[in-house]
Design a protein around this motif. Structure first.
Motif, PDB file in Angstrom:
ATOM      1  N   ARG A 227      18.400 -35.266   1.150  1.00 56.97           N
ATOM      2  CA  ARG A 227      18.174 -33.826   0.989  1.00 56.97           C
ATOM      3  C   ARG A 227      18.095 -33.466  -0.487  1.00 56.97           C
ATOM      4  O   ARG A 227      18.632 -34.175  -1.332  1.00 56.97           O
ATOM      5  N   GLN A 228      17.420 -32.369  -0.744  1.00 56.63           N
ATOM      6  CA  GLN A 228      17.305 -31.876  -2.107  1.00 56.63           C
ATOM      7  C   GLN A 228      17.525 -30.376  -2.112  1.00 56.63           C
ATOM      8  O   GLN A 228      16.735 -29.628  -1.528  1.00 56.63           O
ATOM      9  N   ALA A 229      18.613 -29.974  -2.760  1.00 57.24           N
ATOM     10  CA  ALA A 229      18.924 -28.561  -2.902  1.00 57.24           C
ATOM     11  C   ALA A 229      18.225 -28.005  -4.140  1.00 57.24           C
ATOM     12  O   ALA A 229      17.880 -28.758  -5.056  1.00 57.24           O
ATOM     13  N   PRO A 230      18.011 -26.699  -4.181  1.00 57.83           N
ATOM     14  CA  PRO A 230      17.336 -26.094  -5.335  1.00 57.83           C
ATOM     15  C   PRO A 230      18.040 -26.436  -6.649  1.00 57.83           C
ATOM     16  O   PRO A 230      19.260 -26.279  -6.767  1.00 57.83           O
ATOM     17  N   GLY A 231      17.292 -26.943  -7.602  1.00 57.45           N
ATOM     18  CA  GLY A 231      17.834 -27.257  -8.913  1.00 57.45           C
ATOM     19  C   GLY A 231      18.675 -28.511  -8.981  1.00 57.45           C
ATOM     20  O   GLY A 231      19.291 -28.787 -10.017  1.00 57.45           O
ATOM     21  N   LYS A 232      18.711 -29.268  -7.888  1.00 53.22           N
ATOM     22  CA  LYS A 232      19.534 -30.482  -7.860  1.00 53.22           C
ATOM     23  C   LYS A 232      18.676 -31.701  -7.549  1.00 53.22           C
ATOM     24  O   LYS A 232      17.557 -31.586  -7.049  1.00 53.22           O
ATOM     25  N   GLN A 233      19.237 -32.867  -7.854  1.00 53.50           N
ATOM     26  CA  GLN A 233      18.541 -34.106  -7.528  1.00 53.50           C
ATOM     27  C   GLN A 233      18.619 -34.387  -6.035  1.00 53.50           C
ATOM     28  O   GLN A 233      19.550 -33.955  -5.346  1.00 53.50           O
ATOM     29  N   ARG A 234      17.620 -35.119  -5.571  1.00 51.59           N
ATOM     30  CA  ARG A 234      17.643 -35.527  -4.167  1.00 51.59           C
ATOM     31  C   ARG A 234      18.810 -36.474  -3.949  1.00 51.59           C
ATOM     32  O   ARG A 234      19.070 -37.356  -4.766  1.00 51.59           O
ATOM     33  N   GLU A 235      19.525 -36.298  -2.838  1.00 45.58           N
ATOM     34  CA  GLU A 235      20.661 -37.159  -2.547  1.00 45.58           C
ATOM     35  C   GLU A 235      20.550 -37.744  -1.142  1.00 45.58           C
ATOM     36  O   GLU A 235      20.062 -37.091  -0.206  1.00 45.58           O
ATOM     37  N   TRP A 236      21.016 -38.964  -1.026  1.00 46.92           N
ATOM     38  CA  TRP A 236      21.081 -39.635   0.278  1.00 46.92           C
ATOM     39  C   TRP A 236      22.131 -38.953   1.142  1.00 46.92           C
ATOM     40  O   TRP A 236      23.206 -38.595   0.657  1.00 46.92           O
ATOM     41  N   VAL A 237      21.838 -38.803   2.427  1.00 45.59           N
ATOM     42  CA  VAL A 237      22.743 -38.149   3.354  1.00 45.59           C
ATOM     43  C   VAL A 237      23.267 -39.099   4.423  1.00 45.59           C
ATOM     44  O   VAL A 237      24.468 -39.146   4.691  1.00 45.59           O
ATOM     45  N   ALA A 238      22.362 -39.839   5.064  1.00 47.04           N
ATOM     46  CA  ALA A 238      22.778 -40.690   6.176  1.00 47.04           C
ATOM     47  C   ALA A 238      21.746 -41.777   6.407  1.00 47.04           C
ATOM     48  O   ALA A 238      20.572 -41.620   6.061  1.00 47.04           O
ATOM     49  N   SER A 239      22.212 -42.879   6.998  1.00 48.94           N
ATOM     50  CA  SER A 239      21.330 -43.997   7.326  1.00 48.94           C
ATOM     51  C   SER A 239      21.657 -44.513   8.708  1.00 48.94           C
ATOM     52  O   SER A 239      22.813 -44.461   9.144  1.00 48.94           O
ATOM     53  N   ILE A 240      20.644 -45.051   9.353  1.00 51.34           N
ATOM     54  CA  ILE A 240      20.851 -45.747  10.616  1.00 51.34           C
ATOM     55  C   ILE A 240      20.044 -47.039  10.555  1.00 51.34           C
ATOM     56  O   ILE A 240      18.864 -47.036  10.180  1.00 51.34           O
ATOM     57  N   SER A 241      20.685 -48.146  10.902  1.00 52.45           N
ATOM     58  CA  SER A 241      20.026 -49.440  10.862  1.00 52.45           C
ATOM     59  C   SER A 241      19.245 -49.661  12.149  1.00 52.45           C
ATOM     60  O   SER A 241      19.355 -48.893  13.119  1.00 52.45           O
ATOM     61  N   SER A 242      18.494 -50.758  12.179  1.00 50.88           N
ATOM     62  CA  SER A 242      17.750 -51.085  13.395  1.00 50.88           C
ATOM     63  C   SER A 242      18.694 -51.325  14.562  1.00 50.88           C
ATOM     64  O   SER A 242      18.347 -51.052  15.716  1.00 50.88           O
ATOM     65  N   GLY A 243      19.886 -51.787  14.265  1.00 55.80           N
ATOM     66  CA  GLY A 243      20.869 -52.047  15.315  1.00 55.80           C
ATOM     67  C   GLY A 243      21.726 -50.855  15.677  1.00 55.80           C
ATOM     68  O   GLY A 243      22.587 -50.956  16.558  1.00 55.80           O
ATOM     69  N   GLY A 244      21.523 -49.733  14.983  1.00 61.83           N
ATOM     70  CA  GLY A 244      22.258 -48.518  15.311  1.00 61.83           C
ATOM     71  C   GLY A 244      23.485 -48.262  14.459  1.00 61.83           C
ATOM     72  O   GLY A 244      24.186 -47.263  14.684  1.00 61.83           O
ATOM     73  N   SER A 245      23.756 -49.110  13.473  1.00 63.05           N
ATOM     74  CA  SER A 245      24.890 -48.850  12.583  1.00 63.05           C
ATOM     75  C   SER A 245      24.571 -47.646  11.697  1.00 63.05           C
ATOM     76  O   SER A 245      23.432 -47.492  11.249  1.00 63.05           O
ATOM     77  N   THR A 246      25.576 -46.826  11.448  1.00 65.55           N
ATOM     78  CA  THR A 246      25.353 -45.594  10.699  1.00 65.55           C
ATOM     79  C   THR A 246      26.264 -45.502   9.482  1.00 65.55           C
ATOM     80  O   THR A 246      27.357 -46.071   9.457  1.00 65.55           O
TER      81      THR A 246
END
Length: 115
Positions: free
Chosen positions: A38-57
């Motif tokens: 996500r990227q908020a106004p005036g801020k750098q884009r930041e990672w929020v969440a990931s899901i692997s092919s196997g479903g790990s989060t």
């Protein structure tokens, strides 16, 4: 070609919920990890969440316990359930996947949390 498209954003009051979708095509979805950022106004884009092919989060600390990432391999789609939303969650939300050394991004969907 690899394509990703986000949807589901909108305006919601603090404490509310949204479900974002990331529809994909052009690659073997079931064997691929997908991320939300996500990227908020005036801020750098930041990672929020990931899901692997196997479903790990995995989640950034600021959203743990409030956001849930999931996937539906039959629909080639990844979801991000956003609960207990706060004004600081306001941002454009993007999904991405890495293929062949490139990081492919969708166009983003706007989430605005405001009363």
């Amino acid at each position: 070609q690899v394509q990703l498209g986000e949807s589901g954003g909108g305006l919601v009051q603090p404490g509310g919920s949204l479900r974002l979708s990331c529809a994909t095509s052009g690659f073997t979805f079931s064997s691929s990890g997908v991320n939300w950022a996500r990227q908020a106004p005036g801020k750098q884009r930041e990672w929020v969440a990931s899901i692997s092919s196997g479903g790990s989060t995995n989640y950034v600390d600021s959203v743990k316990g409030r956001f849930t990432i999931s996937r539906d391999n039959a629909k080639n789609t990844v979801y991000l359930q956003l609960n207990s939303l706060k004004p600081e969650d306001t941002a454009v939300y993007y999904c991405n996947t890495a293929r062949g050394g490139f990081l492919y991004w969708g166009q983003g969907t706007q989430v605005t949390v405001s009363s």
